[in-house]
Design a protein around this motif. Sequence first.
Motif, PDB file in Angstrom:
ATOM      1  N   THR B   8      15.599  36.050 -33.539  1.00 51.75           N
ATOM      2  CA  THR B   8      15.532  34.703 -32.982  1.00 51.75           C
ATOM      3  C   THR B   8      14.461  33.916 -33.706  1.00 51.75           C
ATOM      4  N   TYR B   9      14.844  32.772 -34.251  1.00 53.15           N
ATOM      5  CA  TYR B   9      13.897  31.903 -34.936  1.00 53.15           C
ATOM      6  C   TYR B   9      14.453  30.491 -34.957  1.00 53.15           C
ATOM      7  N   ASP B  10      13.628  29.575 -35.364  1.00 52.69           N
ATOM      8  CA  ASP B  10      14.023  28.172 -35.401  1.00 52.69           C
ATOM      9  C   ASP B  10      14.805  27.908 -36.681  1.00 52.69           C
ATOM     10  N   ARG B  11      16.122  28.020 -36.583  1.00 49.62           N
ATOM     11  CA  ARG B  11      16.958  27.898 -37.773  1.00 49.62           C
ATOM     12  C   ARG B  11      16.948  26.480 -38.354  1.00 49.62           C
ATOM     13  N   TYR B 114      16.103  37.512 -42.712  1.00 52.25           N
ATOM     14  CA  TYR B 114      17.086  38.583 -42.579  1.00 52.25           C
ATOM     15  C   TYR B 114      16.396  39.860 -42.120  1.00 52.25           C
ATOM     16  N   GLU B 115      17.191  40.812 -41.643  1.00 50.79           N
ATOM     17  CA  GLU B 115      16.604  42.055 -41.160  1.00 50.79           C
ATOM     18  C   GLU B 115      17.089  43.248 -41.958  1.00 50.79           C
ATOM     19  N   LYS B 116      16.254  44.296 -41.955  1.00 52.31           N
ATOM     20  CA  LYS B 116      16.593  45.574 -42.561  1.00 52.31           C
ATOM     21  C   LYS B 116      16.047  46.662 -41.655  1.00 52.31           C
ATOM     22  N   THR B 117      16.628  47.827 -41.741  1.00 45.17           N
ATOM     23  CA  THR B 117      16.086  48.962 -41.001  1.00 45.17           C
ATOM     24  C   THR B 117      15.655  50.025 -41.998  1.00 45.17           C
ATOM     25  N   GLY B 118      14.382  50.389 -41.944  1.00 49.14           N
ATOM     26  CA  GLY B 118      13.849  51.404 -42.841  1.00 49.14           C
ATOM     27  C   GLY B 118      13.348  52.599 -42.070  1.00 49.14           C
ATOM     28  N   ARG B 119      12.584  53.451 -42.750  1.00 50.40           N
ATOM     29  CA  ARG B 119      12.071  54.664 -42.095  1.00 50.40           C
ATOM     30  C   ARG B 119      11.166  54.346 -40.910  1.00 50.40           C
ATOM     31  N   SER B 120      10.471  53.222 -41.021  1.00 47.41           N
ATOM     32  CA  SER B 120       9.560  52.852 -39.941  1.00 47.41           C
ATOM     33  C   SER B 120      10.246  51.997 -38.879  1.00 47.41           C
ATOM     34  N   GLY B 121      11.567  51.855 -38.982  1.00 45.83           N
ATOM     35  CA  GLY B 121      12.294  51.091 -37.973  1.00 45.83           C
ATOM     36  C   GLY B 121      12.726  49.740 -38.486  1.00 45.83           C
ATOM     37  N   LYS B 122      13.012  48.875 -37.543  1.00 45.92           N
ATOM     38  CA  LYS B 122      13.541  47.569 -37.904  1.00 45.92           C
ATOM     39  C   LYS B 122      12.439  46.658 -38.474  1.00 45.92           C
ATOM     40  N   MET B 123      12.820  45.903 -39.492  1.00 40.35           N
ATOM     41  CA  MET B 123      11.907  44.939 -40.102  1.00 40.35           C
ATOM     42  C   MET B 123      12.642  43.618 -40.298  1.00 40.35           C
ATOM     43  N   VAL B 143       6.950  29.514 -56.633  1.00 40.66           N
ATOM     44  CA  VAL B 143       6.614  30.799 -56.020  1.00 40.66           C
ATOM     45  C   VAL B 143       7.620  31.096 -54.917  1.00 40.66           C
ATOM     46  N   ARG B 144       8.163  32.305 -54.920  1.00 41.35           N
ATOM     47  CA  ARG B 144       8.996  32.755 -53.798  1.00 41.35           C
ATOM     48  C   ARG B 144       8.293  33.938 -53.141  1.00 41.35           C
ATOM     49  N   ASP B 145       7.979  33.792 -51.869  1.00 42.42           N
ATOM     50  CA  ASP B 145       7.269  34.838 -51.131  1.00 42.42           C
ATOM     51  C   ASP B 145       8.155  35.390 -50.029  1.00 42.42           C
ATOM     52  N   SER B 146       8.099  36.701 -49.863  1.00 46.29           N
ATOM     53  CA  SER B 146       8.808  37.347 -48.770  1.00 46.29           C
ATOM     54  C   SER B 146       7.782  38.082 -47.912  1.00 46.29           C
ATOM     55  N   PHE B 147       7.799  37.770 -46.622  1.00 47.03           N
ATOM     56  CA  PHE B 147       6.896  38.432 -45.677  1.00 47.03           C
ATOM     57  C   PHE B 147       7.728  39.280 -44.723  1.00 47.03           C
ATOM     58  N   VAL B 148       7.215  40.448 -44.409  1.00 43.61           N
ATOM     59  CA  VAL B 148       7.945  41.328 -43.485  1.00 43.61           C
ATOM     60  C   VAL B 148       7.206  41.372 -42.163  1.00 43.61           C
ATOM     61  N   ARG B 149       7.982  41.327 -41.079  1.00 44.38           N
ATOM     62  CA  ARG B 149       7.433  41.488 -39.738  1.00 44.38           C
ATOM     63  C   ARG B 149       7.975  42.787 -39.164  1.00 44.38           C
ATOM     64  N   ARG B 150       7.108  43.551 -38.541  1.00 43.20           N
ATOM     65  CA  ARG B 150       7.542  44.795 -37.887  1.00 43.20           C
ATOM     66  C   ARG B 150       6.674  45.013 -36.670  1.00 43.20           C
ATOM     67  N   ASN B 151       7.078  45.976 -35.870  1.00 42.43           N
ATOM     68  CA  ASN B 151       6.297  46.303 -34.685  1.00 42.43           C
ATOM     69  C   ASN B 151       5.158  47.230 -35.045  1.00 42.43           C
ATOM     70  N   ASN B 152       4.010  47.024 -34.428  1.00 43.17           N
ATOM     71  CA  ASN B 152       2.837  47.846 -34.677  1.00 43.17           C
ATOM     72  C   ASN B 152       3.094  49.261 -34.157  1.00 43.17           C
ATOM     73  N   PRO B 153       3.098  50.267 -35.053  1.00 39.42           N
ATOM     74  CA  PRO B 153       3.384  51.631 -34.612  1.00 39.42           C
ATOM     75  C   PRO B 153       2.314  52.194 -33.684  1.00 39.42           C
ATOM     76  N   LYS B 154       1.134  51.570 -33.648  1.00 36.03           N
ATOM     77  CA  LYS B 154       0.035  52.067 -32.801  1.00 36.03           C
ATOM     78  C   LYS B 154       0.169  51.624 -31.360  1.00 36.03           C
ATOM     79  N   LYS B 155       1.099  50.696 -31.111  1.00 33.86           N
ATOM     80  CA  LYS B 155       1.223  50.178 -29.742  1.00 33.86           C
ATOM     81  C   LYS B 155       2.323  50.912 -28.984  1.00 33.86           C
TER      82      LYS B 155
END
Lengths: 119, 155
Positions: B8-11, B114-123, B143-155
């Motif tokens: 969910t984001y502001d498309r 966009y989303e991907k699922t890796g070893r650490s889960g969904k990103m 410049v093209r920058d890609s930032f990844v968001r994921r859930n904190n594994p410590k929480k």
Amino acid sequence: MNEPLYYEDADIGDEIDAIERTVSLEQVRTFLAIRGDVREPSRFTDIAHAKSEGLPYAIVPGALNSAMLAQLLTSWSPTVYLKKFEVSFRRPVPHNTELELKGVITAKHVMDDEPQCDG
Amino acid sequence: MATEEEITYDRSQLGVEHHIGTFPITRDMILDFAKSTSETNPLYCDEAAAAASEYGSLIAPPTLCNIFVDGLKRPDIKLTFGDVGLFASQAIENVSPIRPGDTLEAKTYLKEVYEKTGRSGKMVFVVWETRFTNQHGDTAVFVRDSFVRRNNPKK
């Protein structure tokens, strides 16, 4: 800085001279201060803050890693002009860790009369 | 707001260009960048040698503009996923040299989410493209920058 290299000197498969870098906390602080608006504590300078974000240690900023990787090419020869540069960040880089940066020429071509190498 | 595969984001932000800043380039900025990155190329760290080069003065190392785009003043796209953000990838195209005394204007737009699922889960990946132009209106850098968001594994 190495001796000047020209398009004819580089072949596909040639290794680009490796460089070594180790980033200190002081370098990270200098880097972050260039822009101003330094935020403390941060994942880049504070271990406890980094761990609160799920990171194992304070990390070197990605932009600083990019700069060093670019140096692999720009220090290879004074004749190299870095036109396009792409980097993927695979894992966090800790401070005070010896890094070896190396590469290989993967393609050569002339575009708009401009000789270019991919690496 | 839009929902696509649980993201969910502001498309409405997609493709909309935003002015994100004006950045005067100074000699000290270039020299500090060189110092902090262990730069050895004299074009970027030796004023006398750079003055004798084809450029006639110091020029900025090819990734200098990173310090301006790294997490700075981008619009909030109201992404609801993840509590940790990291730099994922980057592409830079240098079009014309940047020199001390230049003033760069930066405009950025949201290219994709966009989303991907890796070893650490969904990103979730958020990709921005930014163009820097100098005081003459010439494009200096893309410049093209890609930032990844994921859930904190410590929480």
